[in-house]
Enzyme design. Sequence first.
Site, short mmCIF file in Angstrom:
data_model
loop_
_atom_site.label_atom_id
_atom_site.label_comp_id
_atom_site.label_asym_id
_atom_site.label_seq_id
_atom_site.Cartn_x
_atom_site.Cartn_y
_atom_site.Cartn_z
N ASP A 8 0.87 -1.16 0.00
CA ASP A 8 0.00 0.00 0.00
C ASP A 8 0.92 1.24 0.00
O ASP A 8 2.10 1.13 0.33
CB ASP A 8 -0.85 -0.05 1.28
N LEU A 9 0.41 2.38 -0.40
CA LEU A 9 1.26 3.57 -0.45
C LEU A 9 1.10 4.44 0.81
O LEU A 9 1.98 4.52 1.65
CB LEU A 9 0.94 4.38 -1.72
N ASP A 10 -0.08 5.09 0.91
CA ASP A 10 -0.29 6.03 2.01
C ASP A 10 -0.32 5.29 3.35
O ASP A 10 -1.15 4.42 3.56
CB ASP A 10 -1.60 6.79 1.78
N THR A 16 0.93 10.38 3.33
CA THR A 16 0.29 11.51 2.66
C THR A 16 -1.03 11.89 3.33
O THR A 16 -1.71 12.82 2.87
CB THR A 16 0.04 11.20 1.17
N LYS A 44 -8.77 7.24 5.36
CA LYS A 44 -7.53 6.53 4.99
C LYS A 44 -7.84 5.27 4.19
O LYS A 44 -8.63 4.44 4.61
CB LYS A 44 -6.73 6.18 6.25
N SER A 115 -2.32 0.77 -4.35
CA SER A 115 -2.82 1.95 -3.65
C SER A 115 -4.10 2.44 -4.32
O SER A 115 -4.23 2.36 -5.54
CB SER A 115 -1.76 3.06 -3.71
N ALA A 116 -5.00 2.98 -3.50
CA ALA A 116 -6.23 3.56 -4.04
C ALA A 116 -5.94 4.90 -4.72
O ALA A 116 -6.81 5.47 -5.39
CB ALA A 116 -7.23 3.76 -2.91
N LYS A 146 -10.77 -1.40 -2.18
CA LYS A 146 -10.61 -2.19 -0.96
C LYS A 146 -11.91 -2.05 -0.15
O LYS A 146 -12.48 -0.97 -0.15
CB LYS A 146 -9.42 -1.66 -0.13
N GLU A 170 -0.32 -3.29 4.59
CA GLU A 170 -1.40 -2.28 4.64
C GLU A 170 -1.49 -1.60 6.00
O GLU A 170 -1.13 -2.21 7.01
CB GLU A 170 -2.74 -2.98 4.44
N ASP A 171 -2.01 -0.37 6.00
CA ASP A 171 -2.26 0.31 7.28
C ASP A 171 -3.75 0.51 7.54
O ASP A 171 -4.12 1.03 8.58
CB ASP A 171 -1.55 1.68 7.32
P1 B16 Z 1 -6.16 10.06 -4.65
P2 B16 Z 1 -3.63 4.29 -0.09
C1 B16 Z 1 -5.34 6.35 -0.36
O1 B16 Z 1 -4.07 5.83 -0.41
C2 B16 Z 1 -5.46 7.38 0.76
O2 B16 Z 1 -5.22 6.76 2.03
C3 B16 Z 1 -6.84 7.97 0.76
O3 B16 Z 1 -6.98 8.92 1.79
C4 B16 Z 1 -7.10 8.63 -0.63
O4 B16 Z 1 -8.40 9.17 -0.70
C5 B16 Z 1 -6.91 7.56 -1.71
O5 B16 Z 1 -5.59 7.02 -1.61
C6 B16 Z 1 -7.12 8.13 -3.12
O6 B16 Z 1 -6.13 9.06 -3.39
O7 B16 Z 1 -7.15 11.13 -4.38
O8 B16 Z 1 -4.73 10.54 -4.70
O9 B16 Z 1 -6.50 9.23 -5.88
O10 B16 Z 1 -3.61 4.14 1.40
O11 B16 Z 1 -4.59 3.33 -0.79
O12 B16 Z 1 -2.26 4.25 -0.69
MG MG Z 2 -2.92 3.19 3.32
#
Ligand code: B16
Ligand code: MG
Length: 220
Positions: A8-10, A16, A44, A115-116, A146, A170-171
């Site tokens: 996962d990224l964030d 972020t 998140k 990552s989302a 997810k 993942e977090d």
């Molecule tokens: P974007 P992850 C997620 O990252 C964030 O935790 C979430 O807060 C955010 O809305 C989502 O990415 C989409 O991000 O607006 O940049 O497409 O934890 O899945 O890496």
């Molecule tokens: Mg995350």
Amino acid sequence: MIKGLVLDLDGVITDTAEYHYLAWKSLAEKIGIKIDRVFNEQLKGISRTESLELILKHGEKEKTYTEEEKQELATRKNEEYKTFIENITPADLCPGMEQLLMDAREMNIKLSVASASKNAPTILEHLQVKDQFVGIVDPASLKQGKPSPEIFHKGADLLGLSPAECIGIEDAEAGIEAINRAGMFSVGVGSKESMKAADYFVEQTAELDLKTLVEKAEAH
Ligand code: B16
Ligand code: MG
């Protein structure tokens, strides 16, 4: 045998969440909704559109905007968010990540990102680690976010591996559920309470040791 790592990224590679929070807070204020850091916890790992829905619901404005207007609001948030991520540097890698990536290279373990975030490629470029990943799952290609296992299946596919040959990190609770449903060994970063569904968990990324993760996954 473990041959891949799907990350996962964030909250795992970099944090972020604060930038997402500042950008959402500023957008919410413009439309008369107040959010705080406690509320932000819910966002998140959740996609941009779903995050906006939660904010509108929180402000009892879920019926106020047309689909087109909501699209425009999400774009406005993203424009501000993009100005924040411009400032990301390699120093913003989460503690322990540089070591984990180095160990993966040494141990011949292939990496992909699940990552989302549609901004993941830009963020990885700013962190100067993009070339260490075989691939990044395109969240726009997903039928479901997810906790659907789809994103982790695709993460393993990018590596040419089966889920059983990979570890997912993942977090977010929804992320752990996605990894488990994908048939992958799940590693959680967070409190014991929030990571109770994970096969293995650490409280902070600094505690992630790749050799330990592989040992745990292979003994599973
Ligand atoms: P974007 P992850 C997620 O990252 C964030 O935790 C979430 O807060 C955010 O809305 C989502 O990415 C989409 O991000 O607006 O940049 O497409 O934890 O899945 O890496
Ligand atoms: Mg995350």
